[in-house]
Write a protein that holds these residues in place. Structure first.
Motif, mmCIF file in Angstrom:
data_model
loop_
_atom_site.group_PDB
_atom_site.id
_atom_site.type_symbol
_atom_site.label_atom_id
_atom_site.label_comp_id
_atom_site.label_asym_id
_atom_site.label_seq_id
_atom_site.Cartn_x
_atom_site.Cartn_y
_atom_site.Cartn_z
ATOM 1 N N UNK A 1 0.825 -1.208 0.000
ATOM 2 C CA UNK A 1 0.000 0.000 0.000
ATOM 3 C C UNK A 1 0.858 1.257 0.000
ATOM 4 N N UNK A 2 0.422 2.238 -0.727
ATOM 5 C CA UNK A 2 1.084 3.533 -0.753
ATOM 6 C C UNK A 2 1.191 4.097 0.661
ATOM 7 N N UNK A 3 2.363 4.653 0.977
ATOM 8 C CA UNK A 3 2.553 5.285 2.269
ATOM 9 C C UNK A 3 2.806 4.338 3.415
ATOM 10 N N UNK A 4 3.118 3.077 3.117
ATOM 11 C CA UNK A 4 3.349 2.101 4.190
ATOM 12 C C UNK A 4 4.636 2.437 4.951
ATOM 13 N N UNK A 5 4.737 1.920 6.154
ATOM 14 C CA UNK A 5 5.952 2.084 6.943
ATOM 15 C C UNK A 5 6.973 1.034 6.529
ATOM 16 N N UNK A 6 8.219 1.229 6.959
ATOM 17 C CA UNK A 6 9.268 0.259 6.665
ATOM 18 C C UNK A 6 8.954 -1.104 7.302
ATOM 19 N N UNK A 7 8.387 -1.079 8.496
ATOM 20 C CA UNK A 7 8.018 -2.330 9.166
ATOM 21 C C UNK A 7 6.920 -3.050 8.395
ATOM 22 N N UNK B 1 6.990 -6.895 5.949
ATOM 23 C CA UNK B 1 6.023 -7.982 5.980
ATOM 24 C C UNK B 1 5.439 -8.316 4.629
ATOM 25 N N UNK B 2 5.717 -7.510 3.630
ATOM 26 C CA UNK B 2 5.199 -7.738 2.284
ATOM 27 C C UNK B 2 6.233 -8.375 1.357
ATOM 28 N N UNK B 3 7.419 -8.655 1.877
ATOM 29 C CA UNK B 3 8.457 -9.291 1.064
ATOM 30 C C UNK B 3 8.190 -10.790 0.989
ATOM 31 N N UNK B 4 8.056 -11.300 -0.221
ATOM 32 C CA UNK B 4 7.705 -12.704 -0.418
ATOM 33 C C UNK B 4 8.880 -13.564 -0.863
ATOM 34 N N UNK B 5 9.812 -12.985 -1.646
ATOM 35 C CA UNK B 5 10.910 -13.775 -2.199
ATOM 36 C C UNK B 5 12.172 -12.916 -2.303
ATOM 37 N N UNK B 6 13.322 -13.575 -2.296
ATOM 38 C CA UNK B 6 14.595 -12.904 -2.534
ATOM 39 C C UNK B 6 15.329 -13.592 -3.674
ATOM 40 N N UNK B 7 16.146 -12.823 -4.400
ATOM 41 C CA UNK B 7 16.954 -13.354 -5.496
ATOM 42 C C UNK B 7 18.239 -12.553 -5.597
ATOM 43 N N UNK B 8 19.147 -13.026 -6.420
ATOM 44 C CA UNK B 8 20.343 -12.272 -6.768
ATOM 45 C C UNK B 8 20.104 -11.567 -8.099
ATOM 46 N N UNK B 9 20.898 -10.529 -8.360
ATOM 47 C CA UNK B 9 20.725 -9.718 -9.565
ATOM 48 C C UNK B 9 22.070 -9.430 -10.216
ATOM 49 N N UNK B 10 22.098 -9.457 -11.532
ATOM 50 C CA UNK B 10 23.170 -8.812 -12.285
ATOM 51 C C UNK B 10 22.533 -7.621 -12.996
ATOM 52 N N UNK B 11 22.725 -6.456 -12.411
ATOM 53 C CA UNK B 11 22.175 -5.224 -12.984
ATOM 54 C C UNK B 11 23.204 -4.665 -13.961
ATOM 55 N N UNK C 1 7.214 2.818 -2.335
ATOM 56 C CA UNK C 1 5.760 2.939 -2.182
ATOM 57 C C UNK C 1 5.334 4.263 -1.552
ATOM 58 N N UNK C 2 6.236 5.207 -1.452
ATOM 59 C CA UNK C 2 5.909 6.466 -0.770
ATOM 60 C C UNK C 2 4.726 7.189 -1.402
ATOM 61 N N UNK C 3 4.647 7.192 -2.745
ATOM 62 C CA UNK C 3 3.572 7.930 -3.417
ATOM 63 C C UNK C 3 2.779 7.070 -4.385
ATOM 64 N N UNK C 4 2.933 5.750 -4.293
ATOM 65 C CA UNK C 4 2.211 4.854 -5.205
ATOM 66 C C UNK C 4 2.046 3.490 -4.562
ATOM 67 N N UNK C 5 1.041 2.754 -4.997
ATOM 68 C CA UNK C 5 0.907 1.354 -4.611
ATOM 69 C C UNK C 5 1.894 0.524 -5.435
ATOM 70 N N UNK C 6 2.371 -0.560 -4.854
ATOM 71 C CA UNK C 6 3.166 -1.535 -5.590
ATOM 72 C C UNK C 6 2.333 -2.792 -5.769
ATOM 73 N N UNK C 7 2.298 -3.307 -6.975
ATOM 74 C CA UNK C 7 1.532 -4.518 -7.238
ATOM 75 C C UNK C 7 2.320 -5.772 -6.925
ATOM 76 N N UNK C 8 1.616 -6.861 -6.659
ATOM 77 C CA UNK C 8 2.275 -8.145 -6.412
ATOM 78 C C UNK C 8 3.213 -8.464 -7.564
ATOM 79 N N UNK C 9 4.439 -8.845 -7.229
ATOM 80 C CA UNK C 9 5.438 -9.125 -8.252
ATOM 81 C C UNK C 9 6.383 -7.973 -8.500
#
Length: 339
Positions: free
Chosen positions: A151-157, A161-171, A250-258
Motif C-alpha cells: 500500500x502507498x505510504x506504508x511504513x518500513x516495518x 512484511x510484504x516481502x515474499x521472495x529474494x533473489x540475486x541480480x546482475x544489474x 511505495x511512498x507515493x504509489x501502490x506496488x503490485x504483487x510481483x
C-alpha cells in the motif's frame, strides 16, 4: 520454499518448485502455472506450494524431474515493476569521489532509486548481448526482493512484511553512456539494459538466520573470467534495509504483487576508506566500476578495463555449508546480432 521458472513456449515460463539442494524440481500447474500467478494469490496458493516443497525435499512426490539451471528464465521473466535502489552508500560515495563530486548528506538518510526496464529480463545463463564494448559494459552484483501488494505510504516495518521472495541480480550497466544521460537531469535509460536474476527465488523463512533486520547476511561471490573478484557481505554496510527500500518505492504509489526492488551494488568498506581488492587481502568488489574508481583515486587514472566480448561473470551466494542458495547467474558478453 524455492521457486524457479523454466523456459517454455510462453513469455512467462513454467513455474516449478525446486528442492532445497537445487537438484530436483516439479511443476505445479494445478496450483499456479507461472510465478506471477502464485504472487497474485499468494495468501491462498503459497501454502499449497509449500506443501509440495516439503514433500519434494522428503522424496515423497511423483512427477519430479532433474533441475537444470541452464533451462531457467529469471524467476520473473518479465515484471510489472523493477526499481533498483542504492542501499550501499559506500558505492555511491566512491563513484562520486573519483569524479571529484561532493556527496550530499541526504544520501545517508534518503535512498537513491531508479526505475528500470522490466519487460525483458535476461535468463541467468543467457548471454549479455551488447552493441559495442565502447559503451563500458559492467556487471553489478546485487540482492533483490519480490513483494506482495504494497500500500502507498506504508511504513518500513509494514513493507518488510510484504516481502515474499529474494533473489540475486546482475544489474548490467553501460558505464560509457551514464555520464551523458545523467547530465540531462532525467535519469538512466539507455545506460541500463536488461538485467538478469538468479535461477531460483527463495522465501525469507527458507533463509533462516541469514535473513534478519531486512538484510541478507551472507557474502555475494563475483567470479570474473574464472577468478574471484568480490565477496562482500550483503548484510554489512547496507545503509537502508529492504523494508526501507520498499517503503521508499511505495511512498507515493501502490506496488503490485510481483514488484521487484533491488539493493544496488553490494559494497563493503572493509575497515578502509573505500574497500580493498581480494588480491590485497580485502573482500573485493561487486562491479568493475568500483575498482576503477580506486585506481583513479590512487593512480590518477583507471587501469582495469570494462567487460569485453567473451568475458564471463558468475554471481552466487553460498550458505555456511558451501551450498548454493539461489543457484548461479553465469553469463558471457557477446556482440549483439540483429535477428
Amino acid at each position: 520454499m524455492k521457486l524457479a521458472s523454466l523456459k517454455n513456449q510462453t513469455r512467462d515460463g513454467q513455474l516449478v518448485v525446486v528442492s532445497r539442494d537445487l537438484t530436483r524440481c516439479i511443476a505445479i500447474p494445478h496450483i499456479a502455472s507461472t510465478l506471477q500467478q502464485l504472487l497474485d494469490h499468494w495468501a491462498v496458493l503459497a501454502p499449497k506450494a509449500a506443501e509440495i516443497y516439503q514433500a519434494l525435499n522428503a522424496g515423497s512426490v511423483n512427477g519430479e524431474q532433474a533441475f537444470n539451471q541452464a533451462e531457467c528464465e529469471s524467476p520473473l521473466p518479465r515484471a510489472y515493476q523493477w526499481a533498483d535502489g542504492s542501499a550501499y552508500v559506500n558505492h555511491v560515495e566512491l563513484v562520486r569521489k573519483a569524479r571529484n563530486a561532493e556527496m550530499p548528506e541526504t544520501f545517508w538518510t534518503d535512498p537513491l532509486m531508479y526505475q528500470g526496464g522490466s519487460d525483458d529480463f535476461i535468463g541467468p545463463r543467457d548471454p549479455i548481448e551488447a552493441i559495442s564494448t565502447e559503451h563500458g559494459i559492467d556487471f553489478e552484483g546485487e540482492v533483490a526482493v519480490i513483494t506482495d501488494d504494497v500500500a502507498m505510504g506504508c511504513t518500513a516495518k509494514e513493507a518488510l512484511g510484504k516481502i515474499r521472495l529474494l533473489m540475486l541480480v546482475n544489474d548490467v550497466s553501460l558505464r560509457g553512456l551514464i555520464p551523458n544521460e545523467l547530465a540531462k537531469g532525467f535519469g538512466f535509460f539507455q545506460s541500463k539494459p536488461a538485467s538478469s536474476f538468479s535461477p531460483v527465488a527463495v522465501t525469507p523463512e527458507e533463509l533462516g538466520q541469514y535473513w534478519r533486520e531486512g538484510k541478507l547476511h551472507l557474502p555475494l561471490l563475483s567470479t570474473y573470467n574464472g577468478e574471484l573478484f568480490g565477496k562482500p557481505n550483503a548484510g554489512v554496510d547496507m545503509t537502508f534495509h529492504f523494508g526501507e527500500l520498499v517503503a521508499h518505492a511505495a511512498k507515493t504509489r501502490n506496488l503490485g504483487a510481483g514488484a521487484i526492488i533491488g539493493s544496488g551494488t553490494v559494497s563493503n568498506k572493509q575497515g578502509t576508506a573505500y574497500g580493498t581488492a581480494i588480491a590485497e587481502g580485502g573482500v573485493g568488489y561487486s562491479c568493475i566500476a568500483e575498482i576503477r574508481m580506486i585506481e583513479t583515486i590512487r593512480d590518477g587514472k583507471p587501469s582495469t578495463r570494462f567487460m569485453q566480448f567473451g568475458d564471463r561473470i558468475r554471481l552466487e551466494m553460498l550458505d555456511e555449508q558451501g551450498q548454493s542458495i539461489f543457484g548461479a547467474i553465469e553469463q558471457q558478453v557477446v556482440e549483439y546480432r540483429k535477428k
